[in-house]
Design a protein around this motif. Sequence first.
Motif, short mmCIF file in Angstrom:
data_model
loop_
_atom_site.label_atom_id
_atom_site.label_comp_id
_atom_site.label_asym_id
_atom_site.label_seq_id
_atom_site.Cartn_x
_atom_site.Cartn_y
_atom_site.Cartn_z
N GLY A 68 0.79 -1.22 0.00
CA GLY A 68 0.00 0.00 0.00
C GLY A 68 0.82 1.27 0.00
O GLY A 68 0.33 2.32 0.43
N PHE A 69 2.06 1.19 -0.49
CA PHE A 69 2.93 2.36 -0.55
C PHE A 69 3.31 2.65 -2.00
O PHE A 69 3.16 1.80 -2.88
CB PHE A 69 4.21 2.14 0.27
CG PHE A 69 3.97 2.07 1.76
CD1 PHE A 69 4.14 3.19 2.56
CD2 PHE A 69 3.59 0.88 2.37
CE1 PHE A 69 3.93 3.13 3.92
CE2 PHE A 69 3.37 0.81 3.73
CZ PHE A 69 3.54 1.93 4.51
N LEU A 70 3.83 3.85 -2.21
CA LEU A 70 4.38 4.22 -3.50
C LEU A 70 5.90 4.21 -3.44
O LEU A 70 6.48 4.29 -2.35
CB LEU A 70 3.92 5.62 -3.90
CG LEU A 70 2.41 5.82 -4.09
CD1 LEU A 70 2.10 7.30 -4.30
CD2 LEU A 70 1.89 5.00 -5.25
N THR A 71 6.54 4.12 -4.59
CA THR A 71 7.99 4.20 -4.66
C THR A 71 8.36 5.62 -5.08
O THR A 71 8.13 6.03 -6.21
CB THR A 71 8.55 3.19 -5.67
OG1 THR A 71 8.16 1.87 -5.30
CG2 THR A 71 10.08 3.27 -5.70
N GLY A 72 8.92 6.38 -4.15
CA GLY A 72 9.23 7.77 -4.42
C GLY A 72 7.99 8.64 -4.36
O GLY A 72 6.87 8.18 -4.07
N VAL A 73 8.17 9.92 -4.64
CA VAL A 73 7.07 10.88 -4.63
C VAL A 73 6.41 10.90 -6.00
O VAL A 73 7.10 11.01 -7.02
CB VAL A 73 7.60 12.29 -4.27
CG1 VAL A 73 6.54 13.35 -4.48
CG2 VAL A 73 8.09 12.32 -2.83
N PRO A 74 5.08 10.78 -6.08
CA PRO A 74 4.41 10.81 -7.39
C PRO A 74 4.55 12.16 -8.06
O PRO A 74 4.79 13.19 -7.41
CB PRO A 74 2.95 10.48 -7.05
CG PRO A 74 2.81 10.83 -5.61
CD PRO A 74 4.13 10.58 -4.98
N ALA A 75 4.36 12.19 -9.37
CA ALA A 75 4.59 13.41 -10.16
C ALA A 75 3.75 14.60 -9.70
O ALA A 75 4.30 15.70 -9.52
CB ALA A 75 4.37 13.10 -11.64
N PRO A 76 2.43 14.47 -9.49
CA PRO A 76 1.66 15.64 -9.04
C PRO A 76 2.14 16.17 -7.69
O PRO A 76 2.23 17.39 -7.49
CB PRO A 76 0.23 15.11 -8.96
CG PRO A 76 0.20 13.93 -9.87
CD PRO A 76 1.55 13.30 -9.74
N LEU B 287 13.65 13.08 -4.69
CA LEU B 287 12.50 12.34 -4.15
C LEU B 287 11.68 11.70 -5.27
O LEU B 287 11.09 10.63 -5.08
CB LEU B 287 11.62 13.27 -3.33
CG LEU B 287 12.22 13.78 -2.01
CD1 LEU B 287 11.30 14.81 -1.37
CD2 LEU B 287 12.47 12.61 -1.05
N LEU B 288 11.64 12.34 -6.43
CA LEU B 288 10.87 11.78 -7.55
C LEU B 288 11.44 10.45 -8.02
O LEU B 288 10.68 9.52 -8.34
CB LEU B 288 10.86 12.77 -8.72
CG LEU B 288 9.93 13.98 -8.60
CD1 LEU B 288 10.23 14.98 -9.70
CD2 LEU B 288 8.47 13.55 -8.66
N VAL B 289 12.75 10.32 -8.09
CA VAL B 289 13.37 9.11 -8.63
C VAL B 289 13.89 8.19 -7.54
O VAL B 289 14.50 7.16 -7.84
CB VAL B 289 14.52 9.46 -9.59
CG1 VAL B 289 14.00 10.19 -10.82
CG2 VAL B 289 15.59 10.30 -8.89
N SER B 290 13.67 8.54 -6.28
CA SER B 290 14.18 7.72 -5.19
C SER B 290 13.39 6.42 -5.07
O SER B 290 12.31 6.26 -5.65
CB SER B 290 14.11 8.49 -3.88
OG SER B 290 12.75 8.64 -3.46
N SER B 291 13.94 5.50 -4.30
CA SER B 291 13.26 4.24 -4.00
C SER B 291 12.64 4.27 -2.61
O SER B 291 12.32 3.21 -2.04
CB SER B 291 14.25 3.07 -4.11
OG SER B 291 14.73 2.96 -5.43
N LEU B 292 12.45 5.46 -2.07
CA LEU B 292 11.85 5.60 -0.74
C LEU B 292 10.36 5.26 -0.79
O LEU B 292 9.68 5.56 -1.78
CB LEU B 292 12.04 7.03 -0.22
CG LEU B 292 13.49 7.52 -0.09
CD1 LEU B 292 13.50 8.99 0.31
CD2 LEU B 292 14.25 6.67 0.92
N ALA B 293 9.87 4.65 0.26
CA ALA B 293 8.45 4.33 0.35
C ALA B 293 7.68 5.55 0.83
O ALA B 293 8.04 6.15 1.85
CB ALA B 293 8.23 3.15 1.30
#
Length: 266
Positions: free
Chosen positions: A138-146, A183-189
Amino acid sequence: MKPDRAAFRRGIPLRALAPNAITALALCFGLTGIRFAIGGEWDRAVGAIVVAAVLDGLDGRVARMLNGASRFGAELDSLSDVIAFGVSPAIILYLWSLQYLPQYGWLFALAHAVCCALRLARFNANIDVSDQPHKSAGFLTGVPAPAGAGLLLLPIYLWLWTGDETVRQTWLVAPWAALVAFLLVSSLATFSWAAMRPRRGIRLGLLAVIAIIGGALIVAPWATLSVAGILYALAIPLGIRSYAKVRRLRAAARATAASAAGSARP
């Protein structure tokens, strides 16, 4: 025997026109933000990006509601996101502040646009990948574009709200742009709001909060957007911490299952 005419039909289904039209509108608003920025109308430039973000949140839901999801729509959405949330915010921030950083200001604007494109390319490449630990939790990888565009424009929100010229200084804006690009291209959850399932007992309260936020956006848009941007930035470390907890629980479950399987062997 004549071949089935349906086998030769090509084009976009009628039910897919509505979500694709919304996506195209988001693209138009993103480009319109550049037009306003060229004229120095910073409030309208930022407002155009905000409207594009709202439309971007609607097109996917409309597509699912109408059963109009298509490969064409997915590709159009990615192209729209690159322009509306990558190129347009980068140019707006450059015209607002980064152009006053000699030689290097344009590089920070380019970094955001390129990292946004790379993020979306990675997302498209992983659409059919089954093993996605972040998504399954239920997480995203990095910060989404918007959200990345919203974070990038945070200094402008603050400036429009407070009128403080300090937030416009390139020595603050340039590092901030570099951080958002990372943050956009990171692998952070990061938290995926679409994956959240609030309990029944708080749903009415949540609707009230959403209505109040909507009213605040009308009455005090820049203060509301500033607070929302700051809260989202503060939520990023919380998302990383939450996913780390999920990883520990998964590792413990795998260890328990492996131990049980080992003890069951003769």
